[in-house]
Design a protein around this motif. Structure first.
Motif, mmCIF file in Angstrom:
data_model
loop_
_atom_site.group_PDB
_atom_site.id
_atom_site.type_symbol
_atom_site.label_atom_id
_atom_site.label_comp_id
_atom_site.label_asym_id
_atom_site.label_seq_id
_atom_site.Cartn_x
_atom_site.Cartn_y
_atom_site.Cartn_z
ATOM 1 N N SER A 56 -32.210 -5.403 22.182
ATOM 2 C CA SER A 56 -31.116 -6.152 21.551
ATOM 3 C C SER A 56 -30.959 -5.597 20.141
ATOM 4 N N GLY A 57 -30.319 -6.348 19.288
ATOM 5 C CA GLY A 57 -30.160 -5.889 17.918
ATOM 6 C C GLY A 57 -31.385 -6.104 17.061
ATOM 7 N N ASP A 58 -32.321 -6.964 17.520
ATOM 8 C CA ASP A 58 -33.484 -7.275 16.683
ATOM 9 C C ASP A 58 -34.823 -7.068 17.378
ATOM 10 N N ASP A 100 -30.658 -3.292 13.676
ATOM 11 C CA ASP A 100 -29.607 -3.159 14.678
ATOM 12 C C ASP A 100 -28.857 -1.834 14.513
ATOM 13 N N GLY A 101 -28.371 -1.319 15.658
ATOM 14 C CA GLY A 101 -27.588 -0.093 15.642
ATOM 15 C C GLY A 101 -28.375 1.139 15.237
ATOM 16 N N THR A 128 -30.952 0.330 19.381
ATOM 17 C CA THR A 128 -30.748 -1.116 19.340
ATOM 18 C C THR A 128 -29.259 -1.439 19.256
ATOM 19 N N PHE A 129 -28.918 -2.628 19.736
ATOM 20 C CA PHE A 129 -27.522 -3.051 19.726
ATOM 21 C C PHE A 129 -27.030 -3.235 18.290
ATOM 22 N N ASP A 130 -25.751 -2.967 18.098
ATOM 23 C CA ASP A 130 -25.114 -3.172 16.798
ATOM 24 C C ASP A 130 -24.698 -4.627 16.671
ATOM 25 N N LEU A 131 -25.196 -5.297 15.652
ATOM 26 C CA LEU A 131 -24.836 -6.700 15.409
ATOM 27 C C LEU A 131 -24.095 -6.896 14.092
ATOM 28 N N THR A 204 -18.551 -0.699 18.198
ATOM 29 C CA THR A 204 -19.065 -1.701 19.127
ATOM 30 C C THR A 204 -18.041 -2.778 19.420
#
Length: 242
Positions: A56-58, A100-101, A128-131, A204
Motif C-alpha cells: 500500500s502507500g504505507d 508512498d509512491g 508503494t502506492f501513491d497517496l 495516479t
C-alpha cells in the motif's frame, strides 16, 4: 606430537588424553584431559521465492521459502535497498517504514546459531502506492481577453511523483484539460463575467484542491443606443441651445 581426528560430529564435545609408550611396551601415565567442542562452519541455504504479498502507500509485506541448515536456521536478516533493516525468526516480514509512491528493493539472508550466513536471496522490487495529491495551482492570472475568449495561466503544481495535467473550470464546470500551465477558453459571450479555477492531477489520479478563483469579464462590443428627440431649446443671434 600432533594428531588430527576426522571422525567427529558437528557441535559435539569430545574428551582427549594422551599416553606415551616405548618400544618395550612401557606406557606413561595418562596426560591431563582436554575437552574440545567442534564448530559449525556450514551456512544455511539461500532463502528462495522472495515475493511481496501486500503493498500500500504505507507498508510492504514480503515472504519467502525457508532456508535449511545442517543444524538449524536461527533467523533471517531483512535488507531494503542494500541496508539491513531488521531480523526475524519466521519467513514473513512487514515493512512499515516506507514512503508512498517509492520504489524499494528487498532481499533476505539466513543465519544460524554459529553465525554462519547464507548468500543473498534474489531481490524483489516493489513500488508503494501513491497517496499524495499534487499541490494546488497558484498565481492564477489573466493574460489575454477579448469579446469571445480569455487566456489564463498559473504557477505549476508539485507532486511526489509527477503532475500529469490540469483541469480548468469555468463557473464550476470543467471546460478543459491541459498538460501545460495555460488555457484559452473560447466561445464566450461578450460583456460577461466568468469565474475560473484550476485543479492539478497526477499519474495516479489524485487531484489537488482548487486554486483561487479568478474572475474575468470579456470585452464589451455593444454600442450605446442612438440619442433620440433632438430638439432646439433656445436660439439667439449668438447661441443655439439643444
Amino acid at each position: 606430537t600432533s594428531y588430527t581426528d576426522t571422525g567427529v560430529d558437528i557441535l559435539k564435545t569430545y574428551t582427549y588424553y594422551v599416553v606415551a609408550n616405548d618400544a618395550a611396551g612401557n606406557e606413561s601415565e595418562v596426560s591431563d584431559n582436554i575437552e574440545v567442542t567442534t564448530v559449525d562452519l556450514t551456512p544455511p541455504s539461500i532463502p528462495s521465492d522472495l515475493t511481496y504479498t501486500d503493498v500500500s502507500g504505507d507498508h510492504v509485506a514480503i515472504e519467502w521459502t525457508a532456508s535449511s541448515d545442517n543444524v538449524a536456521v536461527t533467523g533471517y536478516r531483512i535488507y531494503r535497498d542494500n541496508n539491513m533493516i531488521d531480523t526475524v525468526t519466521g519467513t514473513t516480514y512487514m515493512d512499515t517504514d516506507v514512503t508512498d509512491g517509492t520504489l524499494y528493493s528487498y532481499y533476505v539472508v539466513a543465519f544460524d546459531a554459529a553465525g554462519n550466513a547464507s548468500e543473498n536471496s534474489d531481490k524483489s522490487k516493489v513500488t508503494t502506492f501513491d497517496l499524495t495529491p499534487p499541490s494546488k495551482p497558484s498565481n492564477l492570472v489573466l493574460t489575454d481577453v477579448s469579446s469571445s475568449s480569455a487566456t489564463i495561466q498559473w504557477t505549476p503544481s508539485t507532486d511526489n511523483i509527477r503532475v500529469k495535467g490540469y483541469r480548468v473550470y469555468r463557473d464550476k464546470t470543467m471546460v478543459g484539460i491541459v498538460s501545460g500551465i495555460s488555457f484559452t477558453d473560447t466561445g464566450l459571450a461578450h460583456s460577461t463575467t466568468y469565474s475560473y479555477s484550476v485543479m492539478a492531477f497526477d499519474t495516479t489520479g489524485y487531484v489537488s484542491g482548487d486554486s483561487h478563483i479568478l474572475e474575468v469579464t470579456t470585452v464589451d462590443l455593444t454600442p450605446p443606443s442612438k440619442p433620440t428627440n433632438l430638439l432646439t431649446d433656445d436660439v439667439t443671434e449668438a447661441m443655439i441651445t439643444l
